[in-house]
Every structure is written in C-alpha cells, then in structure tokens.
Design a protein around this motif. Structure first.
Motif, PDB file in Angstrom:
ATOM      1  N   THR A   1      -1.269 -25.582  12.137  1.00 60.86           N
ATOM      2  CA  THR A   1      -1.718 -25.919  10.798  1.00 60.86           C
ATOM      3  C   THR A   1      -3.126 -25.428  10.496  1.00 60.86           C
ATOM      4  O   THR A   1      -3.963 -25.322  11.381  1.00 60.86           O
ATOM      5  CB  THR A   1      -1.661 -27.442  10.565  1.00 60.86           C
TER       6      THR A   1
ATOM      7  N   TYR B   1      -0.031 -24.019   6.039  1.00 64.71           N
ATOM      8  CA  TYR B   1      -1.296 -24.199   5.335  1.00 64.71           C
ATOM      9  C   TYR B   1      -1.182 -25.427   4.433  1.00 64.71           C
ATOM     10  O   TYR B   1      -0.170 -25.619   3.767  1.00 64.71           O
ATOM     11  CB  TYR B   1      -1.602 -22.992   4.451  1.00 64.71           C
ATOM     12  N   PHE B   2      -2.247 -26.235   4.416  1.00 62.19           N
ATOM     13  CA  PHE B   2      -2.374 -27.335   3.469  1.00 62.19           C
ATOM     14  C   PHE B   2      -3.498 -26.921   2.520  1.00 62.19           C
ATOM     15  O   PHE B   2      -4.648 -26.788   2.935  1.00 62.19           O
ATOM     16  CB  PHE B   2      -2.724 -28.638   4.180  1.00 62.19           C
TER      17      PHE B   2
ATOM     18  N   GLY C   1      -7.708 -31.899  -0.486  1.00 66.47           N
ATOM     19  CA  GLY C   1      -6.543 -31.508   0.305  1.00 66.47           C
ATOM     20  C   GLY C   1      -5.881 -32.652   1.047  1.00 66.47           C
ATOM     21  O   GLY C   1      -4.917 -32.452   1.775  1.00 66.47           O
TER      22      GLY C   1
ATOM     23  N   TYR D   1      -5.984 -26.287   7.462  1.00 69.44           N
ATOM     24  CA  TYR D   1      -6.395 -27.122   6.343  1.00 69.44           C
ATOM     25  C   TYR D   1      -7.347 -26.306   5.477  1.00 69.44           C
ATOM     26  O   TYR D   1      -8.377 -25.829   5.957  1.00 69.44           O
ATOM     27  CB  TYR D   1      -7.072 -28.360   6.952  1.00 69.44           C
TER      28      TYR D   1
ATOM     29  N   HIS E   1       2.400 -33.172   6.291  1.00 68.26           N
ATOM     30  CA  HIS E   1       2.639 -33.680   7.650  1.00 68.26           C
ATOM     31  C   HIS E   1       3.845 -34.620   7.683  1.00 68.26           C
ATOM     32  O   HIS E   1       4.627 -34.583   8.638  1.00 68.26           O
ATOM     33  CB  HIS E   1       1.404 -34.409   8.192  1.00 68.26           C
TER      34      HIS E   1
ATOM     35  N   GLU F   1      -2.132 -32.443   2.719  1.00 68.44           N
ATOM     36  CA  GLU F   1      -2.040 -32.581   4.170  1.00 68.44           C
ATOM     37  C   GLU F   1      -1.175 -33.774   4.566  1.00 68.44           C
ATOM     38  O   GLU F   1      -0.286 -33.654   5.419  1.00 68.44           O
ATOM     39  CB  GLU F   1      -3.434 -32.715   4.773  1.00 68.44           C
TER      40      GLU F   1
END
Length: 171
Positions: free
Chosen positions: A47, A19-20, A26, A49, A34, A30
């Motif tokens: 993933t 999870y971002f 965000g 977001y 990454h 992210e």
C-alpha cells in the motif's frame, strides 16, 4: 480455479500495489479501502498512502507514478480515492489503474435518499473545514501520546482531564 473470468492459482502467493488517494487527509479512503481489501487474505497488498492530491499537477504526477508502477509490475495498481474535485478526479480516473472513487459509488443515491444536494467540499468529515479546531484536536492527541503513562509528570498542569488506571487498560 476460475472466478468470473479470472484464472486464479490458489498455490501462488500474489501481491498487488494499492494506492489510497485523497484531496484531503485520506483517512476515509484508507479506512474503507483496507476494509474492502481485508476480504482477500491470500493477497499481499503493498500500500501507498497519498493524501493531499489537491491540484491537477499533483494528480498528473501521481497518474504518471501509477503508470510506471503498472508497467514495472505488469498489472494495474488498485486505487481507492475520495476526490471531490471533478477535474482532479478525471485525471486519476484515466490513470493506468483499477480506480474506485468511493464517494461516486454512493453520492447520487444518498442525495436522492436525503432529498438534498451534497456540498462537494473536501476534508469536512475530518475537521479540516475549521483549521483552528483541527489544530486543537491534533495538539490534544500529541499531548496524550507524549504524556501517556505519566512519562512527563511536569505537564499535568496543562491537562483538562487526568485519567488514572492500570497501564494498557483502555483508559
């Protein structure tokens, strides 16, 4: 193969939920997440977001979702977060996950190096402090995308700059 207490089979393809999370766009969580995950090429990261987790209720709902995912997958998801608000941060910090709050890792040392206290405001680096400027930036991006490669010749009068060049040349 054993790496610092982990028993890792190099033949099995593995996947992990990630999870971002942020109180704002965000983008930072992210991008940085990454970058870190790119060092693990043999793992399939699934993933999610999740921007604008900016209330305790939203944080609790996300914490519940993370707990369900941990239970269903049999392993804790990885969470990369940029959470300025301590109350929201604490909710997620205690979720059933591996929690990496990216600002916490550096802020104290950076404040000491700079010789000043951070202002603890969310969204500053991506222009959300000034909503008019942010909206203008988004409008500019949308204009560029919708008029790329001369797709709409009748909109050139709205442009501040017109770049001419071969398609896909990085103008």
């Amino acid at each position: 193969m054993t790496v610092t207490g982990w028993n890792i089979s190099m033949n099995e393809p593995r996947s992990r939920s990630v999870y971002f999370v942020s109180e704002s766009t965000g983008i930072t969580a992210e991008a940085y997440g990454h970058s870190l995950l790119s060092q693990f090429a043999d793992i399939d990261f699934i993933t999610r977001y999740t921007p604008f987790i900016n209330t305790r209720d939203k944080a609790q709902a996300l914490s519940n979702e993370i707990a369900h995912r941990a239970e269903s997958e049999g392993q804790q998801p990885i969470v990369f977060a940029t959470m300025i608000d301590e109350e929201i941060n604490n909710v997620l910090k205690h979720a059933d996950c591996h929690y990496f709050e990216l600002f916490d890792r550096f802020m104290e040392d950076l404040a000491a190096a700079v010789g000043a206290e951070p202002n603890h405001k969310s969204g500053i680096s991506h222009g959300l402090v000034n909503p008019d400027r942010y909206e203008a930036r988004i409008d500019t991006i949308n204009y560029a995308l919708s008029n790329d490669d001369g797709m709409r010749l009748n909109k050139f009068d709205q442009a501040d700059v017109i770049m001419i060049g071969v398609s896909r040349s990085g103008k």
